[in-house]
Design a protein around this motif. Structure first.
Motif, PDB file in Angstrom:
ATOM      1  N   ASN A  70      45.584  31.213  41.856  1.00 47.67           N
ATOM      2  CA  ASN A  70      45.937  32.560  42.249  1.00 47.67           C
ATOM      3  C   ASN A  70      45.205  33.548  41.095  1.00 47.67           C
ATOM      4  O   ASN A  70      45.709  34.680  40.874  1.00 47.67           O
ATOM      5  CB  ASN A  70      47.281  32.808  42.434  1.00 47.67           C
ATOM      6  CG  ASN A  70      47.930  31.936  43.512  1.00 47.67           C
ATOM      7  OD1 ASN A  70      47.229  31.985  44.564  1.00 47.67           O
ATOM      8  ND2 ASN A  70      48.923  31.436  43.276  1.00 47.67           N
ATOM      9  N   ARG A  72      43.076  36.222  39.079  1.00 45.87           N
ATOM     10  CA  ARG A  72      42.689  37.673  39.388  1.00 45.87           C
ATOM     11  C   ARG A  72      41.601  38.026  38.578  1.00 45.87           C
ATOM     12  O   ARG A  72      41.197  37.550  37.303  1.00 45.87           O
ATOM     13  CB  ARG A  72      44.000  38.594  39.057  1.00 45.87           C
ATOM     14  CG  ARG A  72      45.008  38.183  39.824  1.00 45.87           C
ATOM     15  CD  ARG A  72      46.336  39.019  38.963  1.00 45.87           C
ATOM     16  NE  ARG A  72      46.302  40.300  39.095  1.00 45.87           N
ATOM     17  CZ  ARG A  72      46.518  41.065  40.190  1.00 45.87           C
ATOM     18  NH1 ARG A  72      47.109  40.640  41.307  1.00 45.87           N
ATOM     19  NH2 ARG A  72      46.392  42.475  40.180  1.00 45.87           N
ATOM     20  N   GLU A  74      39.233  41.475  37.699  1.00 47.53           N
ATOM     21  CA  GLU A  74      38.785  42.969  37.910  1.00 47.53           C
ATOM     22  C   GLU A  74      38.002  43.457  36.802  1.00 47.53           C
ATOM     23  O   GLU A  74      38.115  43.039  35.495  1.00 47.53           O
ATOM     24  CB  GLU A  74      40.392  43.706  37.527  1.00 47.53           C
ATOM     25  CG  GLU A  74      40.248  45.238  37.544  1.00 47.53           C
ATOM     26  CD  GLU A  74      41.660  45.818  37.392  1.00 47.53           C
ATOM     27  OE1 GLU A  74      41.623  47.085  37.541  1.00 47.53           O
ATOM     28  OE2 GLU A  74      42.667  44.954  37.192  1.00 47.53           O
ATOM     29  N   TYR A  81      40.314  41.374  42.776  1.00 48.47           N
ATOM     30  CA  TYR A  81      40.032  40.192  43.633  1.00 48.47           C
ATOM     31  C   TYR A  81      40.881  38.946  43.361  1.00 48.47           C
ATOM     32  O   TYR A  81      40.903  38.689  41.927  1.00 48.47           O
ATOM     33  CB  TYR A  81      38.653  39.765  43.802  1.00 48.47           C
ATOM     34  CG  TYR A  81      37.685  40.864  44.274  1.00 48.47           C
ATOM     35  CD1 TYR A  81      37.327  41.089  45.661  1.00 48.47           C
ATOM     36  CD2 TYR A  81      37.078  41.872  43.455  1.00 48.47           C
ATOM     37  CE1 TYR A  81      36.609  42.137  46.148  1.00 48.47           C
ATOM     38  CE2 TYR A  81      36.489  42.851  43.990  1.00 48.47           C
ATOM     39  CZ  TYR A  81      36.040  42.946  45.257  1.00 48.47           C
ATOM     40  OH  TYR A  81      35.499  44.216  45.913  1.00 48.47           O
ATOM     41  N   ILE A  82      41.608  38.504  44.075  1.00 49.25           N
ATOM     42  CA  ILE A  82      42.595  37.501  43.854  1.00 49.25           C
ATOM     43  C   ILE A  82      42.230  35.993  44.403  1.00 49.25           C
ATOM     44  O   ILE A  82      41.914  36.155  46.032  1.00 49.25           O
ATOM     45  CB  ILE A  82      43.881  38.026  44.373  1.00 49.25           C
ATOM     46  CG1 ILE A  82      44.288  39.287  43.840  1.00 49.25           C
ATOM     47  CG2 ILE A  82      44.918  36.922  44.047  1.00 49.25           C
ATOM     48  CD1 ILE A  82      45.474  39.620  44.418  1.00 49.25           C
ATOM     49  N   GLY A  83      42.226  34.882  43.926  1.00 52.81           N
ATOM     50  CA  GLY A  83      42.013  33.636  44.462  1.00 52.81           C
ATOM     51  C   GLY A  83      40.544  33.271  44.251  1.00 52.81           C
ATOM     52  O   GLY A  83      39.648  34.302  44.225  1.00 52.81           O
ATOM     53  N   ARG A  86      37.895  34.485  46.959  1.00 50.02           N
ATOM     54  CA  ARG A  86      37.545  35.827  47.091  1.00 50.02           C
ATOM     55  C   ARG A  86      36.899  36.241  45.648  1.00 50.02           C
ATOM     56  O   ARG A  86      35.929  37.020  45.755  1.00 50.02           O
ATOM     57  CB  ARG A  86      38.910  36.470  46.930  1.00 50.02           C
ATOM     58  CG  ARG A  86      39.793  36.431  48.372  1.00 50.02           C
ATOM     59  CD  ARG A  86      39.360  37.256  49.545  1.00 50.02           C
ATOM     60  NE  ARG A  86      39.403  38.797  49.134  1.00 50.02           N
ATOM     61  CZ  ARG A  86      39.014  39.719  49.731  1.00 50.02           C
ATOM     62  NH1 ARG A  86      38.319  39.533  50.797  1.00 50.02           N
ATOM     63  NH2 ARG A  86      39.372  41.043  49.470  1.00 50.02           N
ATOM     64  N   ALA A  90      33.320  38.181  45.596  1.00 51.23           N
ATOM     65  CA  ALA A  90      33.150  39.394  44.841  1.00 51.23           C
ATOM     66  C   ALA A  90      31.916  39.371  43.979  1.00 51.23           C
ATOM     67  O   ALA A  90      31.305  40.314  43.521  1.00 51.23           O
ATOM     68  CB  ALA A  90      34.576  39.682  44.205  1.00 51.23           C
ATOM     69  N   PRO A 193      38.181  45.075  47.698  1.00 50.69           N
ATOM     70  CA  PRO A 193      39.086  44.214  46.763  1.00 50.69           C
ATOM     71  C   PRO A 193      40.524  44.203  47.385  1.00 50.69           C
ATOM     72  O   PRO A 193      40.653  44.816  48.322  1.00 50.69           O
ATOM     73  CB  PRO A 193      39.081  45.217  45.467  1.00 50.69           C
ATOM     74  CG  PRO A 193      39.040  46.237  46.155  1.00 50.69           C
ATOM     75  CD  PRO A 193      37.940  46.591  47.067  1.00 50.69           C
ATOM     76  N   ASP A 194      41.116  43.225  47.051  1.00 52.81           N
ATOM     77  CA  ASP A 194      42.493  42.767  47.532  1.00 52.81           C
ATOM     78  C   ASP A 194      43.547  43.872  47.104  1.00 52.81           C
ATOM     79  O   ASP A 194      44.536  44.030  47.723  1.00 52.81           O
ATOM     80  CB  ASP A 194      42.953  41.406  47.111  1.00 52.81           C
ATOM     81  CG  ASP A 194      42.012  40.362  47.605  1.00 52.81           C
ATOM     82  OD1 ASP A 194      41.824  40.217  48.827  1.00 52.81           O
ATOM     83  OD2 ASP A 194      41.432  39.555  46.660  1.00 52.81           O
ATOM     84  N   GLU A 195      43.353  44.393  45.689  1.00 51.56           N
ATOM     85  CA  GLU A 195      44.087  45.389  45.404  1.00 51.56           C
ATOM     86  C   GLU A 195      43.086  46.564  44.646  1.00 51.56           C
ATOM     87  O   GLU A 195      42.100  46.407  43.998  1.00 51.56           O
ATOM     88  CB  GLU A 195      45.154  45.011  44.170  1.00 51.56           C
ATOM     89  CG  GLU A 195      45.980  43.871  44.714  1.00 51.56           C
ATOM     90  CD  GLU A 195      46.896  43.362  43.507  1.00 51.56           C
ATOM     91  OE1 GLU A 195      46.807  43.948  42.635  1.00 51.56           O
ATOM     92  OE2 GLU A 195      47.828  42.407  43.973  1.00 51.56           O
TER      93      GLU A 195
END
Length: 236
Positions: A70, A72, A74, A81-83, A86, A90, A193-195
């Motif tokens: 999991n 992260r 950035e 982006y997580i995982g 992903r 990215a 992105p995921d967040e």
């Protein structure tokens, strides 16, 4: 391993009475923990250096494999982006896999400060980043930034849990820092992105300083950072 064996042998030879034996056993346990933490620091330094070599050459699958399940990722203001899957996708935002002719993507990592938790399962580290970028039809770019990363041991192997690269300044190769300040890239519309970004700040000519993950090494006190005024982040 050789360090551990040498310490064990030296202390074992010094055991002569129960009192001394007890003291030596405690010392041995302390030394063993210290050696294990030093080995952890070394493994993390190799892990992060390996990330840099793979990232430089666009080896995106290999980069993604360095992250925890999991993990992260950035980078600047691009979001989180997580995982591993992903993160691997990215990374294509930074250029084609294995890089194409005319592309340069060098990210050097210097001045490591690594702190391993007492249980040897997690760690944090801060690194200075130096960047050299180029692509066909565009001028070269110099850049600087800071990494504030977290690491975790999965299955006995250190992996990146959270890589956060703060872009603190980018400039045109020819124009230089006094005549050029290139803004950070924002979130991708092609591969969102995921967040959103975990922090809002401006790069050079602002002087944002990412918070320190470690205390002052002499005083032991937390390092308080006074950030520049910035209406973007609400610091008036």
């Amino acid at each position: 391993m050789m360090i551990r064996l040498a310490i064990t042998a030296a202390l074992a030879l010094g055991l002569s009475t129960p009192a001394i034996a007890q003291s030596a056993e405690e010392r041995l346990a302390s030394f063993r923990d210290r050696v294990e933490r030093l080995e952890d620091q070394h493994d993390i330094e190799v892990l992060q250096a390996t990330y840099g070599y793979y990232f430089d050459k666009g080896m995106w699958p290999e980069v993604a494999d360095l992250f925890a399940r999991n993990g992260r990722f950035e980078y600047g203001a691009r979001g989180v982006y997580i995982g591993r899957d992903r993160i691997e996708r990215a990374l294509l935002l930074f250029g084609p896999e294995r890089l194409a002719p005319g592309h340069l993507n060098n990210h050097m990592q210097l001045q490591a400060v690594i702190r391993v938790a007492e249980d040897g399962q997690t760690a944090t580290a801060r690194w200075q980043g130096m960047i050299m970028l180029s692509e066909p039809g565009a001028n070269g770019i110099w850049g600087v930034g800071l990494y504030e990363n977290e690491y975790v041991k999965e299955g006995g192997t250190w992996k990146i849990a959270d890589l956060h690269f703060y872009v603190t300044g980018m400039t045109d190769y020819d124009a230089g820092w006094m005549r050029s300040a290139i803004p950070m890239e924002g979130m991708s519309a092609i591969f969102p992105p995921d967040e959103p970004p975990s922090e809002r700040y401006r790069a050079f000519p602002s002087n944002y300083i990412p918070p320190f993950s470690f205390p002052h090494p002499v005083t032991g006190e937390p390092i308080e950072v006074v950030q520049p005024r910035d209406d973007l982040s609400g610091r008036e």
